[in-house]
Design an enzyme around this catalytic site. Structure first.
Site, PDB file in Angstrom:
ATOM      1  N   SER A  54      -6.692  -2.151   1.910  1.00 48.78           N
ATOM      2  CA  SER A  54      -8.015  -2.010   2.532  1.00 48.78           C
ATOM      3  C   SER A  54      -8.675  -3.380   2.726  1.00 48.78           C
ATOM      4  O   SER A  54      -8.314  -4.361   2.063  1.00 48.78           O
ATOM      5  CB  SER A  54      -8.910  -1.168   1.621  1.00 48.78           C
ATOM      6  OG  SER A  54      -9.157  -1.883   0.432  1.00 48.78           O
ATOM      7  N   CYS A 105      -2.189   1.838   9.070  1.00 43.70           N
ATOM      8  CA  CYS A 105      -3.243   0.883   9.433  1.00 43.70           C
ATOM      9  C   CYS A 105      -3.288   0.739  10.950  1.00 43.70           C
ATOM     10  O   CYS A 105      -4.284   0.274  11.498  1.00 43.70           O
ATOM     11  CB  CYS A 105      -3.074  -0.448   8.722  1.00 43.70           C
ATOM     12  SG  CYS A 105      -1.479  -1.160   8.966  1.00 43.70           S
ATOM     13  N   ALA A 129       0.843  -1.197   0.000  1.00 43.18           N
ATOM     14  CA  ALA A 129       0.000   0.000   0.000  1.00 43.18           C
ATOM     15  C   ALA A 129       0.880   1.250   0.000  1.00 43.18           C
ATOM     16  O   ALA A 129       2.085   1.177   0.250  1.00 43.18           O
ATOM     17  CB  ALA A 129      -0.891  -0.021   1.231  1.00 43.18           C
ATOM     18  N   GLU A 185      -2.927  -8.333   5.365  1.00 43.72           N
ATOM     19  CA  GLU A 185      -2.707  -7.336   6.411  1.00 43.72           C
ATOM     20  C   GLU A 185      -3.552  -6.136   6.002  1.00 43.72           C
ATOM     21  O   GLU A 185      -3.145  -5.336   5.174  1.00 43.72           O
ATOM     22  CB  GLU A 185      -1.206  -7.024   6.479  1.00 43.72           C
ATOM     23  CG  GLU A 185      -0.767  -6.447   7.789  1.00 43.72           C
ATOM     24  CD  GLU A 185      -0.650  -4.957   7.704  1.00 43.72           C
ATOM     25  OE1 GLU A 185      -1.627  -4.293   8.142  1.00 43.72           O
ATOM     26  OE2 GLU A 185       0.362  -4.468   7.217  1.00 43.72           O
ATOM     27  N   LEU A 186      -4.759  -6.050   6.568  1.00 37.41           N
ATOM     28  CA  LEU A 186      -5.745  -5.090   6.059  1.00 37.41           C
ATOM     29  C   LEU A 186      -5.993  -3.974   7.072  1.00 37.41           C
ATOM     30  O   LEU A 186      -5.119  -3.668   7.865  1.00 37.41           O
ATOM     31  CB  LEU A 186      -7.016  -5.858   5.687  1.00 37.41           C
ATOM     32  CG  LEU A 186      -6.750  -7.106   4.820  1.00 37.41           C
ATOM     33  CD1 LEU A 186      -8.003  -7.914   4.577  1.00 37.41           C
ATOM     34  CD2 LEU A 186      -6.085  -6.708   3.504  1.00 37.41           C
ATOM     35  N   GLY A 200       3.561   2.196  15.380  1.00 37.76           N
ATOM     36  CA  GLY A 200       5.003   2.202  15.612  1.00 37.76           C
ATOM     37  C   GLY A 200       5.542   0.909  16.176  1.00 37.76           C
ATOM     38  O   GLY A 200       6.463   0.896  16.992  1.00 37.76           O
ATOM     39  N   GLU A 252     -13.415   2.838   9.258  1.00 41.08           N
ATOM     40  CA  GLU A 252     -12.028   3.289   9.207  1.00 41.08           C
ATOM     41  C   GLU A 252     -11.891   4.309   8.077  1.00 41.08           C
ATOM     42  O   GLU A 252     -11.959   3.957   6.901  1.00 41.08           O
ATOM     43  CB  GLU A 252     -11.098   2.093   8.921  1.00 41.08           C
ATOM     44  CG  GLU A 252      -9.638   2.493   8.797  1.00 41.08           C
ATOM     45  CD  GLU A 252      -8.763   1.414   8.142  1.00 41.08           C
ATOM     46  OE1 GLU A 252      -9.276   0.624   7.331  1.00 41.08           O
ATOM     47  OE2 GLU A 252      -7.562   1.383   8.463  1.00 41.08           O
TER      48      GLU A 252
HETATM   49  C1  UN1 Z   1       0.923  -0.157   8.105  1.00 39.92           C
HETATM   50  O1  UN1 Z   1       0.375   0.871   8.463  1.00 39.92           O
HETATM   51  O2  UN1 Z   1       0.511  -0.796   7.088  1.00 39.92           O
HETATM   52  O3  UN1 Z   1       3.401  -0.354  13.475  1.00 39.92           O
HETATM   53  C2  UN1 Z   1       2.135  -0.726   8.745  1.00 39.92           C
HETATM   54  C3  UN1 Z   1       3.487   0.564  12.651  1.00 39.92           C
HETATM   55  C4  UN1 Z   1       4.481   0.416  11.524  1.00 39.92           C
HETATM   56  C5  UN1 Z   1       3.914  -0.395  10.422  1.00 39.92           C
HETATM   57  C6  UN1 Z   1       2.578   0.042   9.944  1.00 39.92           C
HETATM   58  N1  UN1 Z   1       5.679  -0.198  12.030  1.00 39.92           N
HETATM   59  O4  UN1 Z   1       2.814   1.580  12.717  1.00 39.92           O
END
Ligand code: UN1
Length: 508
Positions: A241, A296, A159, A262-263, A454, A392
């Site tokens: 998404s 996400c 993404a 991983e959505l 993070g 979302e």
């Molecule tokens: C994402 O938003 O697809 O944990 C990944 C986190 C980052 C990775 C986010 N290390 O916010």
């Protein structure tokens, strides 16, 4: 200054978007421009993949796999170590390109590249730790064990919001597992992908291994769709998404392939009465307004204990109002632009709905009068049960609600369709443990006194429910990229059958 960065990363005015063991000179799927969301101006042009270009990339991936899988894993790990070193050298430039192409502030752009470096280091160590188990056999002189073999070419769909880190999570781990890759990056971040491919190519050329990492850019969902339906790709790992994931997941399942999804997330924080409020304030600001609300893992729902609500909300509003929005490459700016016009419109529409449903916009909620897609970070005080809170919206909108009892708020917290990340702020051990217990947070990530975003790469990253169930990056997420083989070896002269079954002819 920006031209120099692009040049140093090998970006030209017009770039091939297809790498199939070598750059396809004239991919024939059409051309598009990548824009800087902070200015609305184009950065460079990209030639995209036609079906024939895609097939070429898949074939390269297949050929690459044939050799790559025969290399001992620690040798693959050594090459990934070198990739980590090559990325270290380009950290500043690549971080700046992330900032230019997707608008995250410089420190986050560089942080994203650091995440690539970290996962390369992790994968290097992992290459010597692809452990199988020895299993106690019920039969005398029998040995049972499991071993892990490379799976095959892996399709990776990423993404715009983590244009290179998420590729690296997949690429570094899949590569030490012995898989080759075909990457379909976001059409919002093609240049970051092309720059990364250039770095990868240098490293792989040193080892005469051109077909391990391949790239296939399209401006629409076509490459993603082809990947999902392609039996040559045993695994498709897709980030994006829930709508995209549902489509990819169903298509891959229809051919009984594997998907790793991983959505979206609709992540919540519970602010409990004993929380360290200074710490919580900083964590909440970063989690909700950082990356302009486009992670996400972004915090979208804040549940504050009613005893703290009035004072804390006031402090949070002040913090929001003093957060600087502007050019993401400038010092002191905490929030850059949204990715495109549609994202701005979706944010404004969500706020319209929130108002109609009884929400009160406490701060933000506006678009900046300037070029680019800038909005102000927004807090909405939401009455209980407001429907829009369940959606979302990929923008910096934080819905704030109050609660009375922990049981009640955990239920409300878990009512979201997605289950990615969650956190509680409390100094009460029992509350923290309750949140982490089997009847606590239902998310793939549950934190105490840390925000929702993070995450470090050492843990498995992903979530439950409509987040898709996949796990990427650290811990034992590598198992998704390999095939497991259970082996039993009879080292005796007899043939005892399992479960005590007797099956023998009297004469032999
Ligand atoms: C994402 O938003 O697809 O944990 C990944 C986190 C980052 C990775 C986010 N290390 O916010």
């Amino acid at each position: 200054m920006f031209r120099d960065v692009l040049q140093r990363l090998g970006i030209q005015e017009v770039n091939s978007g297809v790498y199939a063991g070598n750059w396809v000179k004239q991919p024939s799927g059409g051309e598009f421009e990548s824009f800087n969301p902070a200015t609305g101006k184009p950065l460079a042009r990209v030639l995209t993949a036609s079906r024939a270009d895609y097939d070429q990339a898949v074939e390269s991936c297949q050929r690459g796999f044939e050799t790559w899988r025969t290399l001992p894993p620690p040798q693959r790990g050594e090459i990934i170590r070198q990739l980590g070193l090559a990325i270290r050298q380009k950290k500043k430039d690549l971080g700046m390109l992330v900032t230019l192409e997707v608008g995250k502030v410089l420190s986050e752009g560089e942080g994203e590249v650091q995440e690539m470096i970290d996962i390369c280091d992790f994968a290097t160590g992992l290459s010597r730790q692809l452990y199988g188990r020895t299993i106690a056999s019920e039969r005398p002189l029998h040995r049972m064990f499991e071993q892990w073999h490379p799976l095959g070419p892996v399709g990776v769909v990423t993404a715009f919001n983590f244009p290179v880190a998420v590729w690296a999570w997949n690429a570094a781990i899949a590569a030490v597992c012995g898989d080759s890759l075909l990457w379909k990056p976001s059409p919002q971040a093609p240049l970051t992908a092309i720059a990364t491919q250039h770095i990868v190519n240098q490293v792989m050329a040193d080892h005469s291994m051109p077909g391990i990492f391949n790239l296939c850019i399209s401006h629409d969902a076509s490459v993603g769709r082809w990947l999902a339906q392609d039996r040559r790709m045993p695994l498709v790992s897709a980030t994006g998404s829930c709508e995209m994931g549902r489509d990819v997941g169903q298509k891959v399942a229809a051919r009984l392939g594997r998907s790793l999804l991983e959505l979206g997330g609709n992540n919540g924080v519970i602010l409990a009465p004993t929380a360290n409020l200074d710490l919580a304030l900083r964590a909440i600001l970063f989690a909700a307004a950082g990356t302009a609300g486009q992670r996400c893992t972004t915090l979208r729902r804040l549940f504050i204990h009613e005893s703290l609500a009035d004072t804390f909300i006031q402090q949070l509003v002040q913090a929001y109002q003093s957060s600087q929005v502007g050019d993401p490459w400038e010092d002191g700016v905490l929030m850059g632009p949204l990715i495109h016009e549609t994202a701005v419109q979706e944010m404004l529409q969500a706020l319209e709905l929130a108002r109609e449903q009884g929400g009160e916009v406490l701060c933000g909620g506006t678009r900046l009068e300037r070029a680019g897609y800038f909005v102000t970070p927004t807090i909405v005080r939401a009455p209980g049960g407001m429907p829009i809170v369940q959606t979302e919206t990929f923008a910096p909108i934080l819905y704030v609600m109050t609660y009375q009892s922990l049981d009640q708020v955990i239920r409300e917290h878990n009512s979201a369709d997605q289950g990615l990340s969650s956190a509680i702020f409390t100094n009460d051990l029992l509350e923290a443990e309750r949140f982490l217990s089997a009847t606590g947070s239902d998310c793939g990530i549950a934190n105490v006194n840390i925000g929702t975003s993070g995450a470090e790469i050492g843990g498995a990253f992903g979530g439950e429910k409509e987040t898709g169930g996949g796990r990427e990056a650290g811990s034992d997420a590598w198992k998704a990229y390999m095939r497991r083989q259970t082996c039993t070896v009879n080292g005796g002269g007899e043939l005892p059958l399992a479960q005590g079954v007797e099956f023998s002819l009297p004469q032999i």
